[in-house]
Motif scaffolding. Sequence first.
Motif, PDB file in Angstrom:
ATOM      1  N   LEU A  47       0.808  -1.212   0.000  1.00 33.15           N
ATOM      2  CA  LEU A  47       0.000   0.000   0.000  1.00 33.15           C
ATOM      3  C   LEU A  47       0.845   1.267   0.000  1.00 33.15           C
ATOM      4  O   LEU A  47       0.641   2.153  -0.830  1.00 33.15           O
ATOM      5  CB  LEU A  47      -0.962  -0.009   1.193  1.00 33.15           C
ATOM      6  N   ALA A  48       1.796   1.378   0.907  1.00 31.81           N
ATOM      7  CA  ALA A  48       2.623   2.592   0.974  1.00 31.81           C
ATOM      8  C   ALA A  48       3.407   2.783  -0.322  1.00 31.81           C
ATOM      9  O   ALA A  48       3.511   3.902  -0.840  1.00 31.81           O
ATOM     10  CB  ALA A  48       3.568   2.526   2.169  1.00 31.81           C
ATOM     11  N   GLU A  49       3.921   1.682  -0.851  1.00 32.64           N
ATOM     12  CA  GLU A  49       4.685   1.746  -2.107  1.00 32.64           C
ATOM     13  C   GLU A  49       3.803   2.236  -3.260  1.00 32.64           C
ATOM     14  O   GLU A  49       4.213   3.099  -4.048  1.00 32.64           O
ATOM     15  CB  GLU A  49       5.232   0.354  -2.409  1.00 32.64           C
ATOM     16  N   LEU A  50       2.584   1.722  -3.356  1.00 31.68           N
ATOM     17  CA  LEU A  50       1.658   2.142  -4.402  1.00 31.68           C
ATOM     18  C   LEU A  50       1.266   3.611  -4.237  1.00 31.68           C
ATOM     19  O   LEU A  50       1.178   4.356  -5.217  1.00 31.68           O
ATOM     20  CB  LEU A  50       0.406   1.260  -4.391  1.00 31.68           C
ATOM     21  N   ARG A  51       1.032   4.012  -2.993  1.00 29.69           N
ATOM     22  CA  ARG A  51       0.662   5.406  -2.714  1.00 29.69           C
ATOM     23  C   ARG A  51       1.790   6.343  -3.127  1.00 29.69           C
ATOM     24  O   ARG A  51       1.566   7.351  -3.809  1.00 29.69           O
ATOM     25  CB  ARG A  51       0.347   5.561  -1.217  1.00 29.69           C
ATOM     26  N   GLU A  52       3.016   5.988  -2.750  1.00 35.15           N
ATOM     27  CA  GLU A  52       4.161   6.829  -3.088  1.00 35.15           C
ATOM     28  C   GLU A  52       4.395   6.871  -4.590  1.00 35.15           C
ATOM     29  O   GLU A  52       4.779   7.912  -5.130  1.00 35.15           O
ATOM     30  CB  GLU A  52       5.403   6.329  -2.353  1.00 35.15           C
ATOM     31  N   ALA A  53       4.159   5.755  -5.281  1.00 39.23           N
ATOM     32  CA  ALA A  53       4.323   5.723  -6.736  1.00 39.23           C
ATOM     33  C   ALA A  53       3.351   6.675  -7.425  1.00 39.23           C
ATOM     34  O   ALA A  53       3.641   7.193  -8.503  1.00 39.23           O
ATOM     35  CB  ALA A  53       4.137   4.300  -7.255  1.00 39.23           C
ATOM     36  N   ALA A  62      -5.771   9.351   2.224  1.00 40.58           N
ATOM     37  CA  ALA A  62      -6.815   9.231   3.247  1.00 40.58           C
ATOM     38  C   ALA A  62      -8.014  10.098   2.891  1.00 40.58           C
ATOM     39  O   ALA A  62      -9.164   9.655   2.976  1.00 40.58           O
ATOM     40  CB  ALA A  62      -6.257   9.607   4.617  1.00 40.58           C
ATOM     41  N   ARG A  63      -7.749  11.329   2.467  1.00 41.44           N
ATOM     42  CA  ARG A  63      -8.820  12.255   2.089  1.00 41.44           C
ATOM     43  C   ARG A  63      -9.601  11.684   0.895  1.00 41.44           C
ATOM     44  O   ARG A  63     -10.835  11.715   0.881  1.00 41.44           O
ATOM     45  CB  ARG A  63      -8.228  13.615   1.732  1.00 41.44           C
ATOM     46  N   ALA A  64      -8.897  11.141  -0.103  1.00 40.49           N
ATOM     47  CA  ALA A  64      -9.554  10.597  -1.291  1.00 40.49           C
ATOM     48  C   ALA A  64     -10.427   9.379  -0.964  1.00 40.49           C
ATOM     49  O   ALA A  64     -11.444   9.152  -1.606  1.00 40.49           O
ATOM     50  CB  ALA A  64      -8.506  10.220  -2.337  1.00 40.49           C
ATOM     51  N   VAL A  65     -10.021   8.626   0.060  1.00 45.13           N
ATOM     52  CA  VAL A  65     -10.742   7.407   0.433  1.00 45.13           C
ATOM     53  C   VAL A  65     -11.827   7.693   1.468  1.00 45.13           C
ATOM     54  O   VAL A  65     -12.788   6.941   1.596  1.00 45.13           O
ATOM     55  CB  VAL A  65      -9.736   6.346   0.951  1.00 45.13           C
ATOM     56  N   GLY A  66     -11.675   8.784   2.216  1.00 48.50           N
ATOM     57  CA  GLY A  66     -12.663   9.135   3.233  1.00 48.50           C
ATOM     58  C   GLY A  66     -12.358   8.576   4.606  1.00 48.50           C
ATOM     59  O   GLY A  66     -13.272   8.274   5.373  1.00 48.50           O
ATOM     60  N   ILE A  67     -11.063   8.394   4.914  1.00 45.09           N
ATOM     61  CA  ILE A  67     -10.640   7.927   6.236  1.00 45.09           C
ATOM     62  C   ILE A  67      -9.602   8.900   6.773  1.00 45.09           C
ATOM     63  O   ILE A  67      -9.108   9.765   6.046  1.00 45.09           O
ATOM     64  CB  ILE A  67     -10.060   6.491   6.190  1.00 45.09           C
ATOM     65  N   SER A  68      -9.249   8.753   8.035  1.00 42.81           N
ATOM     66  CA  SER A  68      -8.241   9.638   8.619  1.00 42.81           C
ATOM     67  C   SER A  68      -6.840   9.183   8.224  1.00 42.81           C
ATOM     68  O   SER A  68      -6.605   7.993   8.007  1.00 42.81           O
ATOM     69  CB  SER A  68      -8.359   9.653  10.147  1.00 42.81           C
ATOM     70  N   PRO A  69      -5.901  10.135   8.138  1.00 41.32           N
ATOM     71  CA  PRO A  69      -4.513   9.753   7.862  1.00 41.32           C
ATOM     72  C   PRO A  69      -3.966   8.778   8.905  1.00 41.32           C
ATOM     73  O   PRO A  69      -3.188   7.882   8.571  1.00 41.32           O
ATOM     74  CB  PRO A  69      -3.757  11.087   7.894  1.00 41.32           C
ATOM     75  N   HIS A  70      -4.394   8.931  10.154  1.00 49.09           N
ATOM     76  CA  HIS A  70      -3.944   8.025  11.210  1.00 49.09           C
ATOM     77  C   HIS A  70      -4.396   6.593  10.913  1.00 49.09           C
ATOM     78  O   HIS A  70      -3.614   5.645  11.030  1.00 49.09           O
ATOM     79  CB  HIS A  70      -4.468   8.480  12.572  1.00 49.09           C
ATOM     80  N   TYR A  71      -5.663   6.438  10.521  1.00 54.57           N
ATOM     81  CA  TYR A  71      -6.182   5.103  10.214  1.00 54.57           C
ATOM     82  C   TYR A  71      -5.467   4.514   9.006  1.00 54.57           C
ATOM     83  O   TYR A  71      -5.135   3.331   8.987  1.00 54.57           O
ATOM     84  CB  TYR A  71      -7.697   5.157   9.988  1.00 54.57           C
ATOM     85  N   LEU A  72      -5.198   5.340   7.999  1.00 49.82           N
ATOM     86  CA  LEU A  72      -4.448   4.865   6.832  1.00 49.82           C
ATOM     87  C   LEU A  72      -3.063   4.386   7.257  1.00 49.82           C
ATOM     88  O   LEU A  72      -2.582   3.358   6.795  1.00 49.82           O
ATOM     89  CB  LEU A  72      -4.329   5.958   5.772  1.00 49.82           C
ATOM     90  N   GLY A  73      -2.428   5.114   8.172  1.00 51.04           N
ATOM     91  CA  GLY A  73      -1.126   4.684   8.685  1.00 51.04           C
ATOM     92  C   GLY A  73      -1.206   3.322   9.358  1.00 51.04           C
ATOM     93  O   GLY A  73      -0.304   2.492   9.205  1.00 51.04           O
ATOM     94  N   LEU A  74      -2.276   3.081  10.105  1.00 52.36           N
ATOM     95  CA  LEU A  74      -2.462   1.784  10.753  1.00 52.36           C
ATOM     96  C   LEU A  74      -2.651   0.679   9.723  1.00 52.36           C
ATOM     97  O   LEU A  74      -2.147  -0.432   9.893  1.00 52.36           O
ATOM     98  CB  LEU A  74      -3.664   1.830  11.702  1.00 52.36           C
ATOM     99  N   ILE A  75      -3.360   0.986   8.644  1.00 58.59           N
ATOM    100  CA  ILE A  75      -3.544  -0.005   7.579  1.00 58.59           C
ATOM    101  C   ILE A  75      -2.203  -0.287   6.908  1.00 58.59           C
ATOM    102  O   ILE A  75      -1.840  -1.443   6.679  1.00 58.59           O
ATOM    103  CB  ILE A  75      -4.588   0.486   6.551  1.00 58.59           C
ATOM    104  N   GLU A  76      -1.459   0.775   6.599  1.00 54.30           N
ATOM    105  CA  GLU A  76      -0.161   0.605   5.941  1.00 54.30           C
ATOM    106  C   GLU A  76       0.817  -0.195   6.793  1.00 54.30           C
ATOM    107  O   GLU A  76       1.606  -0.971   6.271  1.00 54.30           O
ATOM    108  CB  GLU A  76       0.458   1.958   5.587  1.00 54.30           C
ATOM    109  N   SER A  77       0.753  -0.020   8.101  1.00 54.42           N
ATOM    110  CA  SER A  77       1.673  -0.735   8.987  1.00 54.42           C
ATOM    111  C   SER A  77       1.208  -2.158   9.288  1.00 54.42           C
ATOM    112  O   SER A  77       1.919  -2.922   9.926  1.00 54.42           O
ATOM    113  CB  SER A  77       1.844   0.032  10.302  1.00 54.42           C
TER     114      SER A  77
END
Length: 103
Positions: A47-53, A62-77
């Motif tokens: 996920l992080a690699e795809l996002r950075e690409a 996170a904004r595009a998906v409708g979740i918080s950046p914190h939650y996205l970080g938890l998903i990425e980790s």
Amino acid sequence: MSVQVIMREGAPEYAVLPWAEYQALLQAAGQAVAPAAEAASSPLSRLAELREAKGMSQADLARAVGISPHYLGLIESGEREPDSAILRSLARVLEVTDWERPS
């Protein structure tokens, strides 16, 4: 053992514990221990690699998906597993076609 008990209507419904402690319980019960490599092979491990690409920050995705950046970080980790709606949104925004969960 550090267990978090989640209650619903005054009754315990779920128990949450650290992965290592869960693995130790499985082993003590004679169950197969899931290898760490299995979790790393998940499409979300990229996920992080795809996002950075795509040149996106965590906040952008996170904004595009409708979740918080914190939650996205938890998903990425790998600390949280997104529900199917969030997974579909991530796949749509990142233009990934192979992220469907089996029914």
